[in-house]
Design a protein around this motif. Structure first.
Motif, PDB file in Angstrom:
ATOM      1  N   CYS A   1      -2.411   0.468  -4.585  1.00  0.00           N
ATOM      2  CA  CYS A   1      -2.003  -0.825  -4.031  1.00  0.00           C
ATOM      3  C   CYS A   1      -1.261  -1.534  -5.163  1.00  0.00           C
ATOM      4  O   CYS A   1      -1.594  -1.350  -6.328  1.00  0.00           O
ATOM      5  CB  CYS A   1      -3.204  -1.685  -3.657  1.00  0.00           C
ATOM      6  SG  CYS A   1      -4.337  -0.954  -2.501  1.00  0.00           S
ATOM      7  N   ALA A  24       0.868  -1.171   0.000  1.00  0.00           N
ATOM      8  CA  ALA A  24       0.000   0.000   0.000  1.00  0.00           C
ATOM      9  C   ALA A  24       0.902   1.217   0.000  1.00  0.00           C
ATOM     10  O   ALA A  24       2.025   1.162   0.501  1.00  0.00           O
ATOM     11  CB  ALA A  24      -0.881  -0.008   1.240  1.00  0.00           C
ATOM     12  N   ILE A  33      -2.939   5.290   0.994  1.00  0.00           N
ATOM     13  CA  ILE A  33      -3.408   4.027   1.565  1.00  0.00           C
ATOM     14  C   ILE A  33      -2.532   3.673   2.757  1.00  0.00           C
ATOM     15  O   ILE A  33      -1.306   3.618   2.649  1.00  0.00           O
ATOM     16  CB  ILE A  33      -3.396   2.907   0.503  1.00  0.00           C
ATOM     17  CG1 ILE A  33      -4.286   3.323  -0.667  1.00  0.00           C
ATOM     18  CG2 ILE A  33      -3.873   1.592   1.112  1.00  0.00           C
ATOM     19  CD1 ILE A  33      -4.181   2.419  -1.863  1.00  0.00           C
ATOM     20  N   ILE A  90      -3.309  -2.558   4.267  1.00  0.00           N
ATOM     21  CA  ILE A  90      -3.757  -3.510   3.258  1.00  0.00           C
ATOM     22  C   ILE A  90      -3.695  -4.914   3.856  1.00  0.00           C
ATOM     23  O   ILE A  90      -2.822  -5.208   4.675  1.00  0.00           O
ATOM     24  CB  ILE A  90      -2.933  -3.409   1.963  1.00  0.00           C
ATOM     25  CG1 ILE A  90      -3.621  -4.153   0.837  1.00  0.00           C
ATOM     26  CG2 ILE A  90      -1.520  -3.876   2.170  1.00  0.00           C
ATOM     27  CD1 ILE A  90      -3.181  -3.728  -0.526  1.00  0.00           C
ATOM     28  N   SER A 133      -8.194  -2.636   1.410  1.00  0.00           N
ATOM     29  CA  SER A 133      -7.296  -1.497   1.607  1.00  0.00           C
ATOM     30  C   SER A 133      -8.041  -0.385   2.326  1.00  0.00           C
ATOM     31  O   SER A 133      -9.210  -0.130   2.060  1.00  0.00           O
ATOM     32  CB  SER A 133      -6.756  -0.999   0.261  1.00  0.00           C
ATOM     33  OG  SER A 133      -7.808  -0.640  -0.616  1.00  0.00           O
TER      34      SER A 133
END
Length: 85
Positions: free
Chosen positions: A11, A5, A32, A35, A46
């Protein structure tokens, strides 16, 4: 397989033996932070700074479901009944 992430709002799925980037998933509007994937590597989850959680289908690399902060606030209103024994 390694899954990462990133603060760049993506991702990524990597080949652990070669280091090659196999796929990238985009859609979050914020970096992000977390994950995770299921044990059979069918779904990735995520969580990002845009207050959303996305569930990604690893076969199609598309977000199968998106939970927003408003959705999560609604979930917090629910209670799970417990039995009194």
């Amino acid at each position: 397989v390694i899954v990462t992430a990133s603060e760049d709002k993506t991702c990524a799925i990597w080949d652990a033996s070669t280091g090659e980037r196999l796929a990238s998933m985009e859609g979050h509007k914020g970096g992000i932070w977390k994950i995770a994937c299921d044990s059979k590597f069918r779904v990735l989850a995520s969580g990002a700074g845009d207050c959303s959680v996305r569930l990604w289908d690893t076969a199609t690399l598309r977000a199968a479901r998106i939970e927003t902060q408003n959705d999560l606030q609604l979930l917090n209103q629910w209670t799970i009944p417990t039995s009194s024994t």
